[in-house]
Design a protein around this motif. Structure first.
Motif, PDB file in Angstrom:
ATOM      1  N   VAL A 231       0.831  -1.204   0.000  1.00 49.98           N
ATOM      2  CA  VAL A 231       0.000   0.000   0.000  1.00 49.98           C
ATOM      3  C   VAL A 231       0.864   1.251   0.000  1.00 49.98           C
ATOM      4  CG1 VAL A 231      -1.700   1.354   1.289  1.00 49.98           C
ATOM      5  CG2 VAL A 231      -1.941  -1.142   1.142  1.00 49.98           C
ATOM      6  N   GLN A 232       1.864   1.280   0.874  1.00 49.84           N
ATOM      7  CA  GLN A 232       2.738   2.449   0.971  1.00 49.84           C
ATOM      8  C   GLN A 232       3.539   2.662  -0.314  1.00 49.84           C
ATOM      9  OE1 GLN A 232       2.359   0.035   3.124  1.00 49.84           O
ATOM     10  NE2 GLN A 232       2.083   0.848   5.206  1.00 49.84           N
ATOM     11  N   VAL A 233       4.056   1.579  -0.878  1.00 49.89           N
ATOM     12  CA  VAL A 233       4.846   1.695  -2.099  1.00 49.89           C
ATOM     13  C   VAL A 233       3.965   2.136  -3.264  1.00 49.89           C
ATOM     14  CG1 VAL A 233       6.161   0.390  -3.829  1.00 49.89           C
ATOM     15  CG2 VAL A 233       6.646   0.083  -1.395  1.00 49.89           C
ATOM     16  N   ALA A 234       2.781   1.581  -3.367  1.00 54.21           N
ATOM     17  CA  ALA A 234       1.869   1.954  -4.452  1.00 54.21           C
ATOM     18  C   ALA A 234       1.524   3.437  -4.381  1.00 54.21           C
ATOM     19  CB  ALA A 234       0.604   1.106  -4.384  1.00 54.21           C
ATOM     20  N   ARG A 235       1.172   3.907  -3.208  1.00 56.51           N
ATOM     21  CA  ARG A 235       0.810   5.328  -3.046  1.00 56.51           C
ATOM     22  C   ARG A 235       2.007   6.226  -3.348  1.00 56.51           C
ATOM     23  NH1 ARG A 235      -2.642   4.807   2.633  1.00 56.51           N
ATOM     24  NH2 ARG A 235      -4.619   4.104   1.678  1.00 56.51           N
ATOM     25  N   PHE A 236       3.175   5.803  -2.874  1.00 58.87           N
ATOM     26  CA  PHE A 236       4.369   6.608  -3.108  1.00 58.87           C
ATOM     27  C   PHE A 236       4.680   6.694  -4.598  1.00 58.87           C
ATOM     28  CE2 PHE A 236       9.025   6.978  -3.549  1.00 58.87           C
ATOM     29  CZ  PHE A 236       9.218   8.179  -2.893  1.00 58.87           C
ATOM     30  N   PHE A 237       4.567   5.570  -5.299  1.00 60.10           N
ATOM     31  CA  PHE A 237       4.890   5.564  -6.723  1.00 60.10           C
ATOM     32  C   PHE A 237       3.870   6.374  -7.524  1.00 60.10           C
ATOM     33  CE2 PHE A 237       5.189   3.805 -11.016  1.00 60.10           C
ATOM     34  CZ  PHE A 237       6.568   3.868 -11.210  1.00 60.10           C
ATOM     35  N   ILE A 238       2.612   6.283  -7.168  1.00 54.67           N
ATOM     36  CA  ILE A 238       1.590   7.092  -7.842  1.00 54.67           C
ATOM     37  C   ILE A 238       1.903   8.574  -7.662  1.00 54.67           C
ATOM     38  CG2 ILE A 238      -0.833   7.800  -7.758  1.00 54.67           C
ATOM     39  CD1 ILE A 238      -1.532   4.880  -7.139  1.00 54.67           C
ATOM     40  N   GLY A 239       2.341   8.935  -6.453  1.00 55.90           N
ATOM     41  CA  GLY A 239       2.727  10.321  -6.200  1.00 55.90           C
ATOM     42  C   GLY A 239       3.901  10.752  -7.071  1.00 55.90           C
ATOM     43  N   LEU A 240       4.874   9.847  -7.260  1.00 55.57           N
ATOM     44  CA  LEU A 240       6.020  10.156  -8.123  1.00 55.57           C
ATOM     45  C   LEU A 240       5.574  10.403  -9.565  1.00 55.57           C
ATOM     46  CD1 LEU A 240       8.809   7.638  -6.992  1.00 55.57           C
ATOM     47  CD2 LEU A 240       8.623  10.072  -6.449  1.00 55.57           C
ATOM     48  N   LEU A 241       4.647   9.587 -10.046  1.00 45.99           N
ATOM     49  CA  LEU A 241       4.161   9.750 -11.412  1.00 45.99           C
ATOM     50  C   LEU A 241       3.433  11.085 -11.581  1.00 45.99           C
ATOM     51  CD1 LEU A 241       2.836   6.198 -12.406  1.00 45.99           C
ATOM     52  CD2 LEU A 241       4.976   7.306 -13.067  1.00 45.99           C
ATOM     53  N   LYS A 242       2.674  11.477 -10.586  1.00 39.12           N
ATOM     54  CA  LYS A 242       1.966  12.756 -10.659  1.00 39.12           C
ATOM     55  C   LYS A 242       2.950  13.921 -10.701  1.00 39.12           C
ATOM     56  CE  LYS A 242      -2.323  11.269  -8.408  1.00 39.12           C
ATOM     57  NZ  LYS A 242      -3.197  11.391  -7.210  1.00 39.12           N
TER      58      LYS A 242
END
Length: 313
Positions: A231-242
């Motif tokens: 969950v933490q990695v997914a949210r972090f990576f989505i934030g990086l893409l944004k």
């Protein structure tokens, strides 16, 4: 291994076999150091020493063995110095990414698990001579008699060193999936799901023990500590893409260190970072992001990630 010039064993090395020996020498040096730049320096230094040996009248009857010996000894010395520097490294240390999908003969290596980012990080736990003995035996298949001559230890000592190194590696050996096509497809699916913000799909693609590690070396904005958990990695990576989309970054799928990876560019096509995916058992277990500009110079012109991210929306 060597003979005098004029001997029937004599074969000139420096011109005729330069291109043949370079991949072997680079493969050894890079696995020893985890640094493209330092590996290239060692290969160049080794060739100069071989050339000087020939000028001095020494004939080389086994170029591969001679090149391996010089390269390994230089790498051991360089690693001893590098380990002192890495003790004071800012943040998480990761090896310099090697783009293995690029057809560049000077940096061509056999891609197996020992070239992966996770495995190179694990090799950092070994002492320089342990690392050399392990690689020469387990990766390059040299006999104990040959290894003993290279590292200047007895055969029995080399056997003990290898046993110790293998125990240390076995305790933390990363999982590794050999099917490179499947790895690439899984990484592509992950990127698609992240772009769509599909948390359910991301959770299925990420292992329960997944970890995201960033290396900025104090020269670029990076994580102070790894991020763990799907969950933490997914949210972090989505934030990086944004963030990437906001400032106009371009992301290019590549293969780095024999693994699926993403190479990130600025709007001016400057290199900003490389992120590799470690895949096993149909899931992503590790994500390693190198954004330290000092570790990217071999990939081309490097951009200023910090300045780019600080631009107003």
């Amino acid at each position: 291994m060597v003979g005098r010039a004029g001997s029937w064993l004599y074969r000139p090395v420096t011109v005729l076999q330069h291109d043949e020996l370079r991949p072997l020498m680079f493969s050894i040096a890079y696995r020893m150091l985890g640094s493209v730049a330092e590996a290239e320096d060692i290969v160049q230094d080794a060739f100069l020493r071989m050339y000087k040996s020939e000028l001095d009248g020494t004939a080389i009857d086994s170029p591969d063995a001679f090149a391996t010996t010089i390269t390994t000894r230089l790498a051991i010395d360089a690693l001893r110095s590098a380990r002192v520097r890495r003790e004071h490294y800012v943040g998480q240390w990761l090896p310099e990414p090697l783009i293995t999908s690029d057809d560049e003969p000077a940096r061509r290596v056999e891609t197996d698990e020992t070239i992966s980012t996770a495995f190179l990080v694990l090799l950092e736990t070994l002492a320089p001579v342990e690392r050399a003995v392990f690689l020469l035996r387990e990766v390059f298949g040299y006999g104990y008699d040959e290894i003993a001559g290279i590292v200047e230890k007895s055969e029995s000592n080399c056997r003990q060193i290898l046993a110790r190194a293998k125990r240390a590696i076995a305790e933390r050996r990363p999982r590794f999936e050999a099917d490179r096509q499947h790895q690439a497809e899984l990484a592509k699916s992950f990127l698609t799901a992240a772009n769509e913000g599909n948390m359910e799909a991301l959770h299925q693609l990420l292992a329960d023990d997944v970890v995201f590690v960033g290396d900025g070396g104090g020269n670029a904005p990076a994580l102070e500590h790894p991020v763990g958990g799907p969950v933490q990695v997914a949210r972090f990576f989505i934030g990086l893409l944004k963030q990437s989309a906001r400032v106009g970054m371009r992301i290019e799928p590549v293969e780095a260190n024999g693994q699926p990876a993403l190479r990130v560019f600025s709007p001016r096509d400057e290199v900003l970072g490389v992120l590799t995916f470690g895949v096993a058992d149909g899931q992503i277990h590790t994500m390693h992001s190198v954004i330290n500009p000092e570790k990217l110079t071999h990939l081309g012109q490097v951009g200023d990630l910090g300045a780019l991210l600080s631009q107003p929306s």
